[in-house]
Every structure is written in structure tokens, then in C-alpha cells.
Design a protein around this motif. Structure first.
Motif, PDB file in Angstrom:
ATOM      1  N   UNK A  40      91.657  -7.869   7.544  1.00  9.18           N
ATOM      2  CA  UNK A  40      91.978  -9.278   7.782  1.00  9.18           C
ATOM      3  C   UNK A  40      92.065  -9.640   9.265  1.00  9.18           C
ATOM      4  N   UNK A  41      92.030  -8.656  10.143  1.00 10.26           N
ATOM      5  CA  UNK A  41      92.192  -8.905  11.585  1.00 10.26           C
ATOM      6  C   UNK A  41      91.185  -9.918  12.145  1.00 10.26           C
ATOM      7  N   UNK A  42      89.900  -9.876  11.758  1.00  6.37           N
ATOM      8  CA  UNK A  42      88.951 -10.869  12.296  1.00  6.37           C
ATOM      9  C   UNK A  42      89.305 -12.311  11.967  1.00  6.37           C
ATOM     10  N   UNK A  43      90.145 -12.516  10.930  1.00  5.79           N
ATOM     11  CA  UNK A  43      90.491 -13.875  10.520  1.00  5.79           C
ATOM     12  C   UNK A  43      91.756 -14.402  11.209  1.00  5.79           C
ATOM     13  N   UNK A  44      92.392 -13.565  12.017  1.00  8.38           N
ATOM     14  CA  UNK A  44      93.624 -13.975  12.692  1.00  8.38           C
ATOM     15  C   UNK A  44      93.398 -15.184  13.605  1.00  8.38           C
ATOM     16  N   UNK A  45      92.356 -15.213  14.461  1.00  8.65           N
ATOM     17  CA  UNK A  45      92.131 -16.399  15.306  1.00  8.65           C
ATOM     18  C   UNK A  45      91.960 -17.675  14.494  1.00  8.65           C
ATOM     19  N   UNK A  46      91.286 -17.556  13.342  1.00 10.95           N
ATOM     20  CA  UNK A  46      91.072 -18.722  12.482  1.00 10.95           C
ATOM     21  C   UNK A  46      92.410 -19.270  11.981  1.00 10.95           C
ATOM     22  N   UNK A  47      93.261 -18.389  11.468  1.00  2.06           N
ATOM     23  CA  UNK A  47      94.551 -18.822  10.927  1.00  2.06           C
ATOM     24  C   UNK A  47      95.460 -19.360  12.023  1.00  2.06           C
ATOM     25  N   UNK A  48      95.543 -18.629  13.135  1.00  2.00           N
ATOM     26  CA  UNK A  48      96.412 -19.047  14.239  1.00  2.00           C
ATOM     27  C   UNK A  48      95.977 -20.392  14.804  1.00  2.00           C
ATOM     28  N   UNK A  49      94.670 -20.582  14.953  1.00  2.00           N
ATOM     29  CA  UNK A  49      94.161 -21.838  15.495  1.00  2.00           C
ATOM     30  C   UNK A  49      94.431 -23.018  14.588  1.00  2.00           C
ATOM     31  N   UNK A  50      94.245 -22.836  13.278  1.00  2.00           N
ATOM     32  CA  UNK A  50      94.457 -23.945  12.349  1.00  2.00           C
ATOM     33  C   UNK A  50      95.938 -24.313  12.220  1.00  2.00           C
ATOM     34  N   UNK A  51      96.815 -23.313  12.205  1.00  2.00           N
ATOM     35  CA  UNK A  51      98.250 -23.604  12.108  1.00  2.00           C
ATOM     36  C   UNK A  51      98.736 -24.326  13.358  1.00  2.00           C
ATOM     37  N   UNK A  52      98.345 -23.828  14.529  1.00  2.00           N
ATOM     38  CA  UNK A  52      98.767 -24.444  15.784  1.00  2.00           C
ATOM     39  C   UNK A  52      98.248 -25.870  15.900  1.00  2.00           C
ATOM     40  N   UNK A  53      97.004 -26.070  15.509  1.00  2.00           N
ATOM     41  CA  UNK A  53      96.403 -27.402  15.594  1.00  2.00           C
ATOM     42  C   UNK A  53      97.075 -28.374  14.625  1.00  2.00           C
ATOM     43  N   UNK A  54      97.416 -27.898  13.443  1.00  2.00           N
ATOM     44  CA  UNK A  54      98.076 -28.756  12.462  1.00  2.00           C
ATOM     45  C   UNK A  54      99.425 -29.234  12.964  1.00  2.00           C
ATOM     46  N   UNK A  55     100.214 -28.333  13.537  1.00  2.00           N
ATOM     47  CA  UNK A  55     101.527 -28.698  14.078  1.00  2.00           C
ATOM     48  C   UNK A  55     101.375 -29.696  15.230  1.00  2.00           C
TER      49      UNK A  55
END
Length: 221
Positions: free
Chosen positions: A12-27
Motif C-alpha cells: 500500500x506504500x505507493x498509495x500513501x501520497x494519494x491518500x495524504x494529498x486528498x485528505x489534506x486538500x479536503x480539509x
């Protein structure tokens, strides 16, 4: 998140930037959206009198709320949700934007850095991050242009009742019906021309400052 996935689920490590970016952007979107609404309204301002100037941010937001204010306190509080008119469209645009941007930026940046000399310098960090940010930002901006058009259409709607009823899906259908594919990609040129360099500048300067602070910390040790 990378430390956690490396220890427990490395796949799952390659998907970390995707998740982190979407959560930060949503907030960030939810928190700053009223200001974004005011900016769009101010940009769409039309002079009704010669020499008239557009209102400021606060006056613009007050003007948005006033038509739907009520004497009932509960209803009055509920009316403030008009300040988040189009938030769904903003999230529908920015969450995919961040997902595409960060999931493409990281591999591109690593690929560019791997092609450079073994010695890391400020210039190599700047070049790699600006190039990766420019490419990722341009791709993301182009892919999410229809959602940006829908967001803008909802934000500049002057009828409060209609503004509260509009959804991203119905707005996209309306644009498609009126102007077709061309309408959905209205302004794609300026959007890509602005977003590509913008993402490149933000990412590259962030990484350069981080690199400089890291080097300074190592020298002090």
C-alpha cells in the motif's frame, strides 16, 4: 503513513501520497471555502455604475448571506450554509485533482532524481521537483477541468434558491446540454497554464527549503 505501511502492508506504500494529498486538500477546501466563494464572486463582478468598484471579501460574503437570512435563529444559522454553496463541486474537483497530482508527482520526481548524478544539490532538487510538479499539475488540471467549470457555474449563481438546489451532476448535465464537450472544457488552456507552473513552484521551493534545513541540521550535528 509511509512508516506504517512499510511495516504492516508494503503493497500500500505507493498509495500513501494519494491518500495524504486528498485528505489534506479536503480539509483545506472545507476550511477556506467561503473565501474561495468570495474570490469567485468578486471576479465575476459586473459594474452597474460607471467607476463602481467590486466589494471586498467581507462585504461580498455578507451580500451572499443577506438574501436568505431569516428572523428565526435556527433558520438563520441554517442559511449560512449558502457560504458553502458549490463545496461539493469544489471537493469533486480538488479531491481527484490532488489524487492525480500526488500519485503522479512522486513517481516522476523519483524517476528524475534517479537519472541525475549521485550527489544531491540544491539545483538538482529544484529542477526535479519543478519538472515533476509542472507535469503532474498540468495533467491534473486538464483532467479535472469539467469539474472546475461546474464549480464556477454554481458559485456565480445569483438566485439563492437555485444555488442551494444545484448539484455538481445536474450542473455538468446542464453544461453538456447547452454547449457540449466544448463547454465542459471551457478555459482549459488558462487553467493548465496557471496550474502547471504553480504546482511546480510550490513543490520545488518547499523541497528546496526542506533540503537546506536538513543540510544545516546535519552540519550543526
Amino acid at each position: 503513513m509511509e512508516d506504517f505501511t512499510n511495516r504492516n502492508a508494503s503493497v500500500l506504500t505507493p498509495y500513501v501520497p494519494l491518500v495524504a494529498g486528498t485528505v489534506a486538500r479536503s480539509l483545506a477546501c472545507v476550511t477556506c471555502y467561503p473565501v474561495e466563494l468570495a474570490r469567485t464572486r468578486m471576479q465575476a463582478f459586473k459594474e452597474t455604475q460607471r467607476g463602481a468598484k467590486p466589494p471586498g471579501v467581507l462585504k461580498t460574503l455578507v451580500g451572499v448571506v443577506n438574501p436568505v437570512r431569516s428572523t428565526n435563529n435556527v433558520q438563520s444559522l441554517q442559511s449560512y450554509r449558502i457560504l458553502w454553496t458549490g463545496l461539493g463541486a469544489q471537493l469533486a474537483r480538488d479531491v481527484p485533482f490532488s489524487a492525480i497530482c500526488w500519485s503522479t508527482l512522486e513517481p516522476i520526481r523519483r524517476k528524475i532524481l534517479s537519472q541525475m548524478t549521485d550527489e544531491t544539490t540544491v539545483s538538482s532538487v529544484l529542477a526535479a521537483n519543478f519538472s515533476a510538479g509542472f507535469i503532474a499539475g498540468s495533467l491534473s488540471a486538464a483532467a479535472t477541468c469539467p469539474l472546475d467549470v461546474a464549480k464556477t457555474r454554481r458559485q456565480i449563481e445569483t438566485d439563492p434558491a437555485r444555488a442551494l438546489e444545484m448539484t455538481t451532476r445536474t450542473t455538468l448535465v446542464e453544461i453538456w446540454r447547452d454547449r457540449g464537450i466544448k463547454g465542459l472544457f471551457t478555459g482549459i488552456g488558462p487553467r493548465v497554464a496557471r496550474t502547471g507552473p504553480s504546482v511546480g513552484i510550490v513543490v520545488s521551493f518547499y523541497e528546496v527549503v526542506k533540503y537546506a534545513l536538513h543540510c544545516r541540521h546535519q552540519n550543526n550535528d
